[in-house]
Design a protein around this motif. Structure first.
Motif, PDB file in Angstrom:
ATOM      1  N   HIS A  58       0.869  -1.169   0.000  1.00 56.31           N
ATOM      2  CA  HIS A  58       0.000   0.000   0.000  1.00 56.31           C
ATOM      3  C   HIS A  58       0.910   1.224   0.000  1.00 56.31           C
ATOM      4  O   HIS A  58       1.531   1.555   1.010  1.00 56.31           O
ATOM      5  N   ARG A  59       0.962   1.887  -1.158  1.00 59.10           N
ATOM      6  CA  ARG A  59       1.914   2.966  -1.387  1.00 59.10           C
ATOM      7  C   ARG A  59       1.215   4.325  -1.375  1.00 59.10           C
ATOM      8  O   ARG A  59       0.082   4.460  -1.828  1.00 59.10           O
ATOM      9  N   LYS A  68      -3.609   6.851  -2.718  1.00 55.52           N
ATOM     10  CA  LYS A  68      -3.123   5.563  -2.214  1.00 55.52           C
ATOM     11  C   LYS A  68      -3.130   4.566  -3.360  1.00 55.52           C
ATOM     12  O   LYS A  68      -4.103   4.468  -4.108  1.00 55.52           O
ATOM     13  N   VAL A  69      -2.040   3.814  -3.487  1.00 53.16           N
ATOM     14  CA  VAL A  69      -1.900   2.832  -4.557  1.00 53.16           C
ATOM     15  C   VAL A  69      -1.785   1.447  -3.941  1.00 53.16           C
ATOM     16  O   VAL A  69      -0.898   1.197  -3.121  1.00 53.16           O
ATOM     17  N   HIS A  70      -2.689   0.534  -4.328  1.00 54.35           N
ATOM     18  CA  HIS A  70      -2.605  -0.862  -3.904  1.00 54.35           C
ATOM     19  C   HIS A  70      -1.851  -1.606  -4.999  1.00 54.35           C
ATOM     20  O   HIS A  70      -2.346  -1.742  -6.114  1.00 54.35           O
ATOM     21  N   GLN A  71      -0.683  -2.109  -4.696  1.00 60.04           N
ATOM     22  CA  GLN A  71       0.165  -2.665  -5.739  1.00 60.04           C
ATOM     23  C   GLN A  71       0.542  -4.108  -5.453  1.00 60.04           C
ATOM     24  O   GLN A  71       1.179  -4.403  -4.441  1.00 60.04           O
TER      25      GLN A  71
END
Length: 317
Positions: A58-59, A68-71
């Motif tokens: 979670h970036r 927020k980026v879920h990668q």
């Protein structure tokens, strides 16, 4: 103009951290470098929690004030020493190489890539389709107070003791409580979910005023606590022990001793307070691998419940 950076030595690695002074947590003023230093302070704990598990990141590339980026896939530019595991996702018939932590430097590199939260699978790369961690997620409804979570945590402890299972509680870093139980990787996700639901139903029987196992949120009493058995489904992840959460006060998912569950509150554990706690207590989950529990009794409970008309676990998809 090149971005400012610092170099962080982690064992025999050197990790370049760009924009170290960028504020990630506006409420506390904590920076990207503060986040790196936090994870180094709990290094053995976070590595133990993530060890060889596929890990979703979670970036927050601009800090908590930004998107927020879920990668799932490892971010581009990783050094060749950062390890991965390749996973297949049948729904899309695609693969992804996910981070697979085996050393503290990999955690620091992920933070350099703007990771705040680490969300590992409950299986390891040697047996990705057979979980070795049963996760009990006590998820309070919007009107459910922390005192209910504490009370239900006591019921969970009671049932685990009767089963002969060793549970490891931790705050979720939000409003709930997680309890982890190590299990042999002898079953697939479907069986572990059935076992988790059977356990949840037993907790519900003992605390019917406080607990629900109703899957659909719209059908739940908002003052009750949901035991989320589907956190044991494939590709469902929750924040690791020692993971910082993306909330303004820099709250942490903190391992607890059972006697602490009735005494503490989630806001007690932050990036500021956890380093000292870890220095004093060490990793409270360090010996979890030494206490595996065979879920066969729970599968017998599941058979019993389903024979009596109970539904199998709801499809998490």
């Amino acid at each position: 103009m090149a971005s400012p950076f610092t170099e962080v030595e982690v064992d025999d690695r050197v990790v370049k951290v760009t924009n170290p002074d960028r504020v990630y947590f506006p409420e506390t003023g904590a920076t990207k470098l503060d986040l790196v230093e936090y994870y180094l302070s709990v290094g053995p704990g976070i590595v133990n929690a993530l060890w060889e598990r596929p890990c979703m990141l979670h970036r927050f590339p601009k800090g908590l004030d930004g998107p927020k980026v879920h990668q799932k896939r490892l971010p581009q530019g990783a050094p060749d020493w950062v390890e991965t595991v390749r996973l297949h996702f049948p729904r899309w018939n695609r693969t992804a190489d996910e981070l697979c932590v085996t050393e503290p430097a990999a955690v620091v590199w992920a933070v350099q890539m703007s990771t705040v939260e680490f969300h590992p699978w409950n299986s390891r790369r040697g047996h990705t389709e057979e979980p070795d961690e049963w996760r009990i997620d006590l998820d309070p409804g919007p009107e459910c107070p922390w005192s209910t979570v504490q009370r239900v945590g006591g019921v969970v402890h009671e049932v685990l003791d009767e089963l002969g299972a060793t549970g490891y509680p931790k705050t979720s870093g939000g409003a709930g409580l997680h309890v982890y139980v190590r299990i042999p990787p002898d079953h697939g996700f479907k069986d572990v979910r059935r076992a988790a639901l059977a356990f949840a139903r037993e907790v519900e029987r003992r605390a019917p005023e406080d607990v629900t196992t109703t899957w659909w949120r719209k059908d739940r009493d908002p003052a009750q606590l949901f035991v989320d058995y589907n956190q044991n489904a494939r590709d469902h992840t929750i924040a690791a022990a020692y993971s910082v959460r993306g909330v303004p006060d820099g709250r942490v998912s903190a391992p607890l001793r059972w006697e602490e569950v009735a005494q503490v509150e989630p806001r007690d554990f932050t990036m500021d307070t956890m380093p000292g706690r870890f220095a004093e207590l060490g990793d409270l989950m360090a010996d979890i691998d030494d206490h595996p529990f065979d879920i066969a009794p729970l599968l017998e409970w599941a058979d019993r419940d389903e024979a009596a008309g109970a539904e199998p676990p709801a499809d998490p998809e």
